[in-house]
Design an enzyme around this catalytic site. Structure first.
Site, PDB file in Angstrom:
ATOM      1  N   HIS A  50      28.124  40.831  36.293  1.00  6.25           N
ATOM      2  CA  HIS A  50      28.588  41.725  37.355  1.00  6.25           C
ATOM      3  C   HIS A  50      27.842  43.054  37.315  1.00  6.25           C
ATOM      4  O   HIS A  50      27.548  43.638  38.354  1.00  6.25           O
ATOM      5  CB  HIS A  50      30.097  41.946  37.201  1.00  6.25           C
ATOM      6  CG  HIS A  50      30.748  42.480  38.422  1.00  6.25           C
ATOM      7  ND1 HIS A  50      30.985  41.701  39.534  1.00  6.25           N
ATOM      8  CD2 HIS A  50      31.209  43.715  38.731  1.00  6.25           C
ATOM      9  CE1 HIS A  50      31.572  42.446  40.462  1.00  6.25           C
ATOM     10  NE2 HIS A  50      31.715  43.666  40.004  1.00  6.25           N
ATOM     11  N   HIS A  96      34.469  41.155  46.140  1.00  4.22           N
ATOM     12  CA  HIS A  96      35.665  41.321  45.305  1.00  4.22           C
ATOM     13  C   HIS A  96      36.382  39.974  45.286  1.00  4.22           C
ATOM     14  O   HIS A  96      37.562  39.872  45.606  1.00  4.22           O
ATOM     15  CB  HIS A  96      36.553  42.452  45.830  1.00  4.22           C
ATOM     16  CG  HIS A  96      36.979  43.389  44.746  1.00  4.22           C
ATOM     17  ND1 HIS A  96      38.255  43.851  44.596  1.00  4.22           N
ATOM     18  CD2 HIS A  96      36.278  43.937  43.717  1.00  4.22           C
ATOM     19  CE1 HIS A  96      38.322  44.651  43.540  1.00  4.22           C
ATOM     20  NE2 HIS A  96      37.137  44.720  42.994  1.00  4.22           N
TER      21      HIS A  96
END
Length: 740
Positions: A50, A96
């Site tokens: 990430h 997300h």
């Protein structure tokens, strides 16, 4: 009381932090000792997918990121593109996904909050938002709950913050049953001389914490977003952050006021991995060390450990390097807005990342190795297989094309998204010229009489599954086409690459080929990628999502009075198809939704043809020759003209030409548009198209209340509208599932 920051480092603990044995070995070699518990957390956060892009970085470098209008490309919080007159547009898209599946309302809400912060951290006032959403099949027991929660979360945050949602996508497919996708986009406006970067400059300067207080929400969120899901998914709920849009609105106003005061040297929002990532990025980019004193961090929970403070992903927080002489002025601004302001550290010249808690040094690490020099992988990848050709003559025809059109336009993927976008404020700020439901969202540029910006977000995941290279090209081409169909010039794009587990060579192959296709299309269409995000490990129990490289783009309209919409057809207008006839049914919605088949190759994207046809359409719109325009994509010609009829409230009598009717009506060949124009203008357009080498077909005339195409389709606009508008509300009311 003294809070304990120590914990034994065991192989189980290392594995729980998502670090592979070879990565842990690299840590030992780097620092020459066993890491502390806090240091292990910091490495875990900074070296996961990430934050580090370790599996994709090699391939992302191949993308085109510069152009005559690009002011800031990838590497900052958002990309920056010149729109003339000293103005620029600042934008980015980010995922997300994992949090939104676990806790749909908060996951989606904080996705919106995070992307808005990325934009205003750069000094821009947010003016537009979009969201691209993918859910599981409609009759999966969780789908309605997830749709409801995500849409409420997106609307709840965006509406309260005060930014219009101008576009987006919603798709359903069983491959998203275990991993939904929530890709949030935001754009803001700034002046060229008012852009702020995250690169720290100067030694011994105060590092300031701004915004909301820190709590335990979201601890480990970035690590969770770098792993596959399994049966323990419910245990991950505490890793989802909780957002407060009103605090964020105050943070926006305070930051812009502070930036105008000249106090800011560098600023970074606290997103993934919170304080850790923001501090490391600011220091590493500026070739500086950072020292943090956690006892000064504003907290809203007691007895927080150093580990928890460093990895908390509490929302609405910023980190800043400040001019020391401006400290009192800066503090007064933040106090006025009811926000925390605390000096939590300083910049140093030793390239170390030091963290002090309760007088004890809990971390002392080389800052560059956490940031720029994190591990990078050249993972093994496999060339994706190719589908055999599928001539249209080998695809079954339907007996009733009117019924087929009604079924497709009322299907989960092609029906109206009104139920979704009516929950969003699409008009706030008062600059919206085109709201969701057309090809692209359009807003006026505040303070300019004629200038406007167009926004679109696109990808066709089933094409990417069949052929990641062509699918990557098509995502870019469709985004470019949607912007062009308003009359805007596409300026630049942002990518949000959603894939499964990159440790599987077949998944890595999808990623590599999709990036290759995206790069080729962006170069051919002068549509550079200026920001982006990669979301990997979108798998549950070994089942990956469809490869979904979402492309969002921004275009410029010099004069919004010369702008096309899909609903502008007038009685007596002539409809013209620009581009070739429909021939391609491989991977089409016709094949999927009417015959439950997913065979054949994805449509080929001829980028030279895309450019030629698109530039021709744009010039016709800008010359005032066009009353309506719509690009062709899912469902081909029949769906495009049906949507135009619905939006205009008018019928049309058309001739799709000679050939196989299912291919002419529902073929998904690329580089095509339908325009409507007065009969005189249509003749001029046809003449100009001939001269420009743009294929075209005069389709017929607008009028009446029925859509008639050749001898195959004859259906009332009222029935089309009912089918188109009916599916989503009926589905959400529990009145139907699937493709009923």
């Amino acid at each position: 009381m003294t809070i304990s920051n120590t914990r034994d480092i065991t192989p189980e603990l290392i594995e729980a932090h998502g670090l592979k044995p070879d990565e842990y070995q690299r840590i030992l070699e780097l620092i020459g000792r066993e890491p502390t518990f806090t240091e292990l957390g910091i490495f875990s956060a900074m070296w996961n997918e990430h934050c580090s892009y370790k599996s994709s970085k090699k391939w992302l470098r191949t993308l085109p990121t510069s152009g005559p209008r690009v002011i800031q490309g990838p590497g900052e919080n958002a990309g920056v593109v010149d729109i003339g007159d000293g103005d620029c547009v600042v934008f980015k898209m980010e995922s997300h996904n994992h949090p939104s599946y676990i806790e749909p309302y908060q996951g989606a809400a904080t996705g919106v909050g995070g992307i808005l912060r990325d934009v205003f951290t750069m000094g821009a006032r947010p003016v537009a938002a979009m969201n691209a959403l993918r859910f599981g099949e409609p009759d999966h027991p969780k789908t309605r709950h997830l749709v409801s929660g995500v849409v409420s979360g997106v609307g709840g945050y965006g509406n309260a913050f005060g930014v219009p949602t101008v576009g987006g996508e919603v798709n359903f497919d069983k491959r998203y049953n275990g991993n939904i996708l929530v890709n949030a986009f935001a754009a803001g406006l700034a002046r060229h001389d008012g852009i702020f970067l995250s690169e720290a400059e100067g030694v011994g300067l105060p590092v300031v914490y701004l915004g909301a207080k820190t709590s335990r929400d979201g601890v480990g969120g970035a690590t969770m977003a770098s792993a596959e899901f399994d049966e323990s998914i419910e245990e991950k709920r505490p890793t989802v952050q909780v957002g407060d849009p009103f605090t964020e609105k105050c943070l926006l106003e305070a930051c812009l006021e502070l930036m105008a005061s000249g106090a800011v040297i560098a600023i970074q929002d606290m997103g993934a991995a919170g304080l850790t990532c923001s501090a490391v990025e600011m220091g590493a980019k500026g070739d500086l060390g950072i020292e943090l004193i956690l006892d000064h961090v504003p907290v809203r929970e007691e007895n927080m450990t150093a580990y928890e403070m460093m990895l908390s992903e509490s929302q609405e927080r910023m980190l800043m390097v400040l001019k020391p002489e401006k400290e009192a002025e800066a503090q007064a601004i933040f106090r006025k807005w009811g926000l925390d302001f605390a000096i939590v550290g300083k910049t140093t010249d030793d390239l170390r990342f030091r963290v002090i808690h309760q007088g004890e040094e809990v971390a002392n690490l080389p800052i560059k190795d956490l940031g720029d020099e994190a591990p990078e992988y050249d993972r093994p990848w496999m060339e994706p297989g190719k589908h055999a050709p599928l001539p249209a003559s080998n695809v079954p025809q339907v007996e009733d094309y009117s019924a087929a059109l009604l079924k497709l336009i009322g299907s989960p993927d092609l029906s109206s998204r009104r139920w979704v976008y009516e929950q969003y404020d699409t008009l706030i700020q008062g600059n919206s010229l085109q709201v969701p439901g057309g090809d692209a969202g359009v807003i006026r540029v505040e303070g300019h009489e004629t200038k406007a910006l167009a926004f679109s977000s696109d990808v066709t995941p089933r094409y990417c599954e069949a052929d990641p290279f062509e699918g990557g090209k098509q995502a870019v081409a469709e985004c470019w086409r949607n912007i062009t169909a308003t009359g805007a010039e596409p300026l630049a794009s942002t990518d949000n690459l959603n894939f499964g587990n990159p440790e599987k060579p077949e998944i890595m192959g999808q990623l590599v080929k999709a990036i290759e296709g995206i790069g080729e299309a962006c170069r051919a269409l002068d549509f550079p990628i200026v920001s982006g995000n990669v979301s990997l490990y979108n798998e549950t129990n070994g089942q990956a999502i469809l490869p979904t490289p979402t492309i969002a783009g921004v275009g410029l309209l010099p004069d919004w009075s010369q702008m096309a919409k899909i609903g502008g057809m007038q009685d007596g207008d002539t409809l013209v198809l620009l581009g070739g006839d429909g021939t391609h049914l491989g991977q089409s919605v016709y094949l999927r939704d009417l015959f439950d088949r997913a065979d054949g190759p994805a449509p080929f994207v001829d980028l030279a043809l895309e450019k030629r046809n698109g530039e021709f359409v744009r010039s016709a719109i800008r010359n005032g020759q066009v009353t309506a325009c719509h690009d062709l994509s899912d469902g081909g010609l029949a769906i495009a003209v049906a949507e135009m009829a619905i939006k205009s409230g008018k019928g049309a009598t058309l001739d799709a030409g000679d050939g196989l009717p299912h291919a002419l009506l529902f073929g998904e060949d690329q580089a095509r548009y339908v325009i409507s124009a007065t009969p005189e203008m249509a003749k001029l357009i046809a003449l100009n198209a001939e001269g420009a080498g743009v294929p075209f077909r005069i389709l017929g005339t607008v009028g009446g209340d029925r859509l008639k195409i050749s001898k195959n389709v004859d259906v009332s606009v009222a029935d089309l509208t009912q089918a188109y508008e009916g599916w989503f509300p009926n589905f959400m009311n529990g009145e139907l599932t699937g493709n009923n």
